[in-house]
Write a protein that holds these residues in place. Structure first.
Motif, PDB file in Angstrom:
ATOM      1  N   VAL A  23     -38.919  24.259 102.333  1.00  0.00           N
ATOM      2  CA  VAL A  23     -39.996  24.275 101.339  1.00  0.00           C
ATOM      3  C   VAL A  23     -39.676  25.281 100.292  1.00  0.00           C
ATOM      4  CG1 VAL A  23     -42.319  24.139 100.919  1.00  0.00           C
ATOM      5  CG2 VAL A  23     -41.510  22.887 102.590  1.00  0.00           C
ATOM      6  N   ALA A  24     -39.512  26.472 100.759  1.00  0.00           N
ATOM      7  CA  ALA A  24     -39.564  27.689 100.068  1.00  0.00           C
ATOM      8  C   ALA A  24     -38.110  27.699  99.156  1.00  0.00           C
ATOM      9  CB  ALA A  24     -39.225  28.727 100.881  1.00  0.00           C
ATOM     10  N   ALA A  25     -36.928  27.050  99.697  1.00  0.00           N
ATOM     11  CA  ALA A  25     -35.923  26.710  98.788  1.00  0.00           C
ATOM     12  C   ALA A  25     -36.080  25.740  97.860  1.00  0.00           C
ATOM     13  CB  ALA A  25     -34.802  26.293  99.706  1.00  0.00           C
ATOM     14  N   GLY A  26     -36.856  24.493  98.230  1.00  0.00           N
ATOM     15  CA  GLY A  26     -37.082  23.594  97.131  1.00  0.00           C
ATOM     16  C   GLY A  26     -37.866  24.240  95.799  1.00  0.00           C
ATOM     17  N   ALA A  27     -38.851  25.159  96.330  1.00  0.00           N
ATOM     18  CA  ALA A  27     -39.587  25.769  95.306  1.00  0.00           C
ATOM     19  C   ALA A  27     -38.895  26.579  94.254  1.00  0.00           C
ATOM     20  CB  ALA A  27     -40.720  26.687  95.910  1.00  0.00           C
ATOM     21  N   GLY A  28     -37.533  27.420  94.983  1.00  0.00           N
ATOM     22  CA  GLY A  28     -36.780  28.194  94.327  1.00  0.00           C
ATOM     23  C   GLY A  28     -36.114  27.581  93.337  1.00  0.00           C
ATOM     24  N   PHE A  29     -35.513  26.331  93.789  1.00  0.00           N
ATOM     25  CA  PHE A  29     -34.713  25.459  92.781  1.00  0.00           C
ATOM     26  C   PHE A  29     -35.331  24.888  91.789  1.00  0.00           C
ATOM     27  CE2 PHE A  29     -31.915  24.735  96.747  1.00  0.00           C
ATOM     28  CZ  PHE A  29     -30.525  24.883  96.034  1.00  0.00           C
ATOM     29  N   SER A  30     -36.814  24.538  91.844  1.00  0.00           N
ATOM     30  CA  SER A  30     -37.542  24.284  90.844  1.00  0.00           C
ATOM     31  C   SER A  30     -38.099  25.232  89.833  1.00  0.00           C
ATOM     32  CB  SER A  30     -38.873  23.692  91.056  1.00  0.00           C
ATOM     33  OG  SER A  30     -39.624  24.382  91.955  1.00  0.00           O
ATOM     34  N   SER A  31     -37.934  26.629  90.139  1.00  0.00           N
ATOM     35  CA  SER A  31     -38.202  27.690  89.533  1.00  0.00           C
ATOM     36  C   SER A  31     -37.216  27.849  88.081  1.00  0.00           C
ATOM     37  CB  SER A  31     -38.073  29.010  90.389  1.00  0.00           C
ATOM     38  OG  SER A  31     -36.482  29.140  90.446  1.00  0.00           O
ATOM     39  N   ARG A  32     -36.249  26.964  87.902  1.00  0.00           N
ATOM     40  CA  ARG A  32     -35.449  27.091  86.926  1.00  0.00           C
ATOM     41  C   ARG A  32     -36.168  26.384  85.633  1.00  0.00           C
ATOM     42  NH1 ARG A  32     -30.233  23.234  86.647  1.00  0.00           N
ATOM     43  NH2 ARG A  32     -30.319  24.153  84.808  1.00  0.00           N
ATOM     44  N   TRP A  33     -37.065  25.654  86.189  1.00  0.00           N
ATOM     45  CA  TRP A  33     -37.890  25.018  84.948  1.00  0.00           C
ATOM     46  C   TRP A  33     -39.069  25.824  84.552  1.00  0.00           C
ATOM     47  CZ3 TRP A  33     -38.369  20.744  88.848  1.00  0.00           C
ATOM     48  CH2 TRP A  33     -37.235  19.948  88.842  1.00  0.00           C
ATOM     49  N   LEU A  34     -39.295  27.100  85.346  1.00  0.00           N
ATOM     50  CA  LEU A  34     -40.522  27.959  85.085  1.00  0.00           C
ATOM     51  C   LEU A  34     -40.321  28.482  83.725  1.00  0.00           C
ATOM     52  CD1 LEU A  34     -43.078  28.473  86.221  1.00  0.00           C
ATOM     53  CD2 LEU A  34     -41.988  30.289  87.459  1.00  0.00           C
ATOM     54  N   LEU A  35     -39.110  29.156  83.465  1.00  0.00           N
ATOM     55  CA  LEU A  35     -39.016  29.881  82.245  1.00  0.00           C
ATOM     56  C   LEU A  35     -38.416  29.144  80.995  1.00  0.00           C
ATOM     57  CD1 LEU A  35     -37.655  33.122  83.893  1.00  0.00           C
ATOM     58  CD2 LEU A  35     -40.050  32.513  83.079  1.00  0.00           C
ATOM     59  N   VAL A  36     -38.139  27.890  81.245  1.00  0.00           N
ATOM     60  CA  VAL A  36     -37.523  26.934  80.092  1.00  0.00           C
ATOM     61  C   VAL A  36     -38.422  26.040  79.673  1.00  0.00           C
ATOM     62  CG1 VAL A  36     -35.401  27.661  80.569  1.00  0.00           C
ATOM     63  CG2 VAL A  36     -36.259  25.946  81.901  1.00  0.00           C
ATOM     64  N   ASP A  37     -38.023  24.851  79.616  1.00  0.00           N
ATOM     65  CA  ASP A  37     -38.509  23.617  78.842  1.00  0.00           C
ATOM     66  C   ASP A  37     -39.508  22.902  79.751  1.00  0.00           C
ATOM     67  OD1 ASP A  37     -36.726  22.949  80.986  1.00  0.00           O
ATOM     68  OD2 ASP A  37     -35.823  21.122  79.674  1.00  0.00           O
ATOM     69  N   GLN A  38     -39.791  22.956  80.948  1.00  0.00           N
ATOM     70  CA  GLN A  38     -40.840  22.045  81.669  1.00  0.00           C
ATOM     71  C   GLN A  38     -41.578  23.143  82.617  1.00  0.00           C
ATOM     72  OE1 GLN A  38     -38.378  19.072  83.262  1.00  0.00           O
ATOM     73  NE2 GLN A  38     -38.910  17.739  81.932  1.00  0.00           N
ATOM     74  N   PRO A  39     -42.228  24.280  82.397  1.00  0.00           N
ATOM     75  CA  PRO A  39     -43.264  24.999  83.205  1.00  0.00           C
ATOM     76  C   PRO A  39     -44.079  24.284  84.024  1.00  0.00           C
ATOM     77  CG  PRO A  39     -43.744  25.496  80.961  1.00  0.00           C
ATOM     78  CD  PRO A  39     -42.637  24.413  80.807  1.00  0.00           C
ATOM     79  N   LEU A  40     -44.741  23.216  83.459  1.00  0.00           N
ATOM     80  CA  LEU A  40     -45.961  22.713  83.892  1.00  0.00           C
ATOM     81  C   LEU A  40     -45.458  21.813  85.292  1.00  0.00           C
ATOM     82  CD1 LEU A  40     -48.046  21.199  81.261  1.00  0.00           C
ATOM     83  CD2 LEU A  40     -48.467  23.083  82.686  1.00  0.00           C
ATOM     84  N   LEU A  41     -44.081  21.166  85.181  1.00  0.00           N
ATOM     85  CA  LEU A  41     -43.598  20.480  86.247  1.00  0.00           C
ATOM     86  C   LEU A  41     -43.370  21.552  87.466  1.00  0.00           C
ATOM     87  CD1 LEU A  41     -42.485  17.966  87.590  1.00  0.00           C
ATOM     88  CD2 LEU A  41     -40.095  18.425  86.335  1.00  0.00           C
ATOM     89  N   ALA A  42     -42.745  22.579  86.987  1.00  0.00           N
ATOM     90  CA  ALA A  42     -42.369  23.849  87.890  1.00  0.00           C
ATOM     91  C   ALA A  42     -43.391  24.225  88.705  1.00  0.00           C
ATOM     92  CB  ALA A  42     -41.451  24.943  87.089  1.00  0.00           C
ATOM     93  N   LEU A  43     -44.502  24.494  87.959  1.00  0.00           N
ATOM     94  CA  LEU A  43     -45.751  24.938  88.565  1.00  0.00           C
ATOM     95  C   LEU A  43     -46.484  23.979  89.616  1.00  0.00           C
ATOM     96  CD1 LEU A  43     -47.392  26.859  85.446  1.00  0.00           C
ATOM     97  CD2 LEU A  43     -46.445  27.954  87.526  1.00  0.00           C
ATOM     98  N   ALA A  44     -46.264  22.585  89.175  1.00  0.00           N
ATOM     99  CA  ALA A  44     -46.705  21.780  90.175  1.00  0.00           C
ATOM    100  C   ALA A  44     -45.915  21.600  91.350  1.00  0.00           C
ATOM    101  CB  ALA A  44     -46.785  20.300  89.361  1.00  0.00           C
ATOM    102  N   VAL A  45     -44.764  21.710  91.377  1.00  0.00           N
ATOM    103  CA  VAL A  45     -43.712  21.654  92.546  1.00  0.00           C
ATOM    104  C   VAL A  45     -44.125  22.786  93.363  1.00  0.00           C
ATOM    105  CG1 VAL A  45     -41.459  21.735  93.276  1.00  0.00           C
ATOM    106  CG2 VAL A  45     -42.040  20.449  91.490  1.00  0.00           C
ATOM    107  N   ILE A  46     -44.222  24.183  92.803  1.00  0.00           N
ATOM    108  CA  ILE A  46     -44.713  25.472  93.343  1.00  0.00           C
ATOM    109  C   ILE A  46     -46.055  25.297  94.112  1.00  0.00           C
ATOM    110  CG2 ILE A  46     -45.032  27.697  93.219  1.00  0.00           C
ATOM    111  CD1 ILE A  46     -42.882  27.620  91.061  1.00  0.00           C
ATOM    112  N   ALA A  47     -47.035  24.740  93.406  1.00  0.00           N
ATOM    113  CA  ALA A  47     -48.254  24.696  94.050  1.00  0.00           C
ATOM    114  C   ALA A  47     -48.460  23.658  95.307  1.00  0.00           C
ATOM    115  CB  ALA A  47     -49.228  23.928  93.078  1.00  0.00           C
ATOM    116  N   VAL A  48     -47.434  22.710  95.090  1.00  0.00           N
ATOM    117  CA  VAL A  48     -47.258  21.817  96.214  1.00  0.00           C
ATOM    118  C   VAL A  48     -46.810  22.400  97.328  1.00  0.00           C
ATOM    119  CG1 VAL A  48     -46.350  19.461  97.237  1.00  0.00           C
ATOM    120  CG2 VAL A  48     -47.403  19.650  94.915  1.00  0.00           C
ATOM    121  N   ALA A  49     -45.766  23.291  97.168  1.00  0.00           N
ATOM    122  CA  ALA A  49     -45.007  24.222  98.164  1.00  0.00           C
ATOM    123  C   ALA A  49     -46.031  24.966  98.746  1.00  0.00           C
ATOM    124  CB  ALA A  49     -43.680  24.607  97.490  1.00  0.00           C
ATOM    125  N   ALA A  50     -46.726  25.737  98.022  1.00  0.00           N
ATOM    126  CA  ALA A  50     -47.663  26.327  98.693  1.00  0.00           C
ATOM    127  C   ALA A  50     -48.835  25.990  99.531  1.00  0.00           C
ATOM    128  CB  ALA A  50     -48.230  27.264  97.325  1.00  0.00           C
TER     129      ALA A  50
END
Length: 476
Positions: A23-50
């Motif tokens: 789960v942590a690795a999946g959240a890390g892979f989604s972090s590429r969207w955090l600083l670029v074009d889709q931060p909301l999607l990244a935050l949603a994935v990270i919230a689910v992982a948390a």
């Protein structure tokens, strides 16, 4: 902890650790969207992982979580890896680690706090048991000392009295009536010595309560008092012993015995009234006697140990003893459950108190937790409701129909036109598409009510006191 228990815990922890790492690795892979074009999607994935980490793997070490997040956040930048992407991956990984570690740390704090409180309650229960054992040991020593004193002193004296009375009853000079009276006194002394011996055994061994003598029935005590010359009026239900527990019956009998003894000692010649009645599931026994000018109302302060014993017995059986004194009467009233049993011991009472206190603390903690969850949710729901209500009211109240808009022409007086316009304007008006001119103030209204798709927008512009122009911004 045994080796087998530790091995079993490790076997249970391994699958959870693997799940947490994935789960942590999946959240890390989604972090590429955090600083670029889709931060909301990244935050949603990270919230689910948390949420998954907190609920499914709360005990996974944070080092594993952070390591998996950082490795996957940097690995996702490998196809175009350069210094800039490496820095972005590191920053995104650190932010993701922060978002995941925060809830995990909070869950760990709450878990350790709960474990701390549980250990505290367990220690309190152990302390209560230790205290109960110490009190029991002290009481037992006191009982042994008191039993020895009673056996060596009072028991010896009663035995000598019985022997002397037996010898006296054999004197040939006594009349038949005197010999019968002496024999009766000798039997009473012998019975007292026997009861004293049983009391001594009970003091030495409280577990021998089954060997205690059965208290005489109420009417037996009444008849004995009458034979001694005391005027007694009794109102006792038939079959009373079958209605009461053995403990309740003994308490009522001892009350009658003590009251009759007190009347003989402190109010000789006065009549005694004995009343026993059942009220629902309670037995109420009342004994009263008159008080003459030459008698006292009841036991004096120096010899009132019988009342102390009766009051203690009543408290141990969950009842009460009421003492009433007046210038012309003295009365005792005992109230007990018909199925009265001795209350729990000190240790059991302490354990019950600790269990009740722990239950109360658990309820308070649950209430605080519910409040912590419900209050923010209620506030958020209220904010959402107010926002939705305002948007609905603003949307429905900012409409100028095409017919009314067609009646407004440049040059119309501003005061007359404003009287027919809605109080609210369109939310987020298209000012860029129809900007006001110099000195103009424009108002924007929808042509129809539309919540999701904007319709045509009617624009009315004023300059000083007249309408300068009107226009329509067509729906996209």
């Amino acid at each position: 902890m045994s080796t087998g228990s530790r091995k079993q815990r490790r076997e249970h922890a391994q699958p959870r650790t693997a799940v947490g790492a994935i789960v942590a690795a999946g959240a890390g892979f989604s972090s590429r969207w955090l600083l670029v074009d889709q931060p909301l999607l990244a935050l949603a994935v990270i919230a689910v992982a948390a949420v998954v980490l907190v609920l499914a793997t709360p005990r996974v070490p944070l080092l594993i979580i952070v390591t998996c997040v950082m490795v996957s956040a940097i690995a996702v930048q490998i196809p175009g890896l350069n210094a800039e992407n490496l820095a972005l991956g590191t920053v995104a990984g650190l932010l993701t680690s922060l978002f995941l570690a925060g809830p995990l740390t909070m869950a760990a704090v709450l878990r350790h706090r709960r474990d701390f409180h549980r250990r505290g309650w367990r220690l309190a229960a152990m302390e209560a048991r230790t205290r109960s054992r110490d009190i029991h040991a002290v009481l037992q020593r006191e009982r042994m000392s008191l039993a020895a004193e009673m056996h060596d002193g009072l028991g010896h004296s009663l035995t000598l009295i019985a022997v002397r009375l037996g010898q006296l009853s054999l004197q040939p000079t006594l009349t038949s009536a005197d010999r019968a009276a002496v024999s009766e006194l000798r039997e009473a002394a012998a019975e007292a010595a026997e009861e004293l011996g049983i009391a001594v055994r009970l003091l030495r061994d409280p577990g021998a309560i089954a060997a205690a003598p059965v208290a005489p029935a109420v009417m037996e005590s009444v008849e004995s008092a009458r034979s001694a010359g005391i005027s007694v009026t009794a109102d006792v239900p038939d079959g009373l012993s079958a209605m009461l527990s053995a403990e309740a019956q003994a308490a009522v009998s001892r009350l009658v015995q003590e009251s009759l003894t007190n009347a003989a000692k402190h109010a000789p010649g006065e009549a005694v009234d004995v009343s026993v009645r059942l009220v629902d599931s309670t037995v109420v026994a009342e004994v009263s006697n008159g008080v003459s000018a030459h008698s006292t109302a009841g036991p004096t302060s120096s010899d009132g140990f019988g009342l102390v014993g009766l009051r203690h017995r009543a408290a141990m059986l969950g009842g009460s003893l009421e003492v009433r004194r007046s210038p012309d009467a003295f009365a005792l009233t005992l109230a007990l459950p018909v199925d009265a049993k001795p209350l729990a011991t000190v240790g059991a009472a302490d354990g019950t108190y600790i269990a009740a206190a722990e239950s109360e603390a658990t309820q308070r903690r649950a209430k605080a937790t519910r409040t912590a969850i419900v209050l923010p949710a209620a506030i958020l729901a209220a904010v959402l409701a107010v926002t939705v209500a305002y948007l609905a009211v603003a949307t429905m109240s900012s409409v100028v129909s095409p017919l009314r808009f067609a009646q407004i022409q440049p040059g119309d007086p501003r005061a007359e036109v404003e009287l027919s316009l809605p109080l609210l304007e369109l939310l987020d008006p298209p000012r860029d598409e129809f900007p006001p001119g110099n000195g103009e103030h424009c108002r924007y209204y929808e042509s129809t009510v539309s919540f999701f798709e904007r319709g045509d927008v009617h624009v009315i512009c004023f300059d000083d006191d007249v309408v300068t122009r009107t226009g329509v911004v067509r729906a996209p």
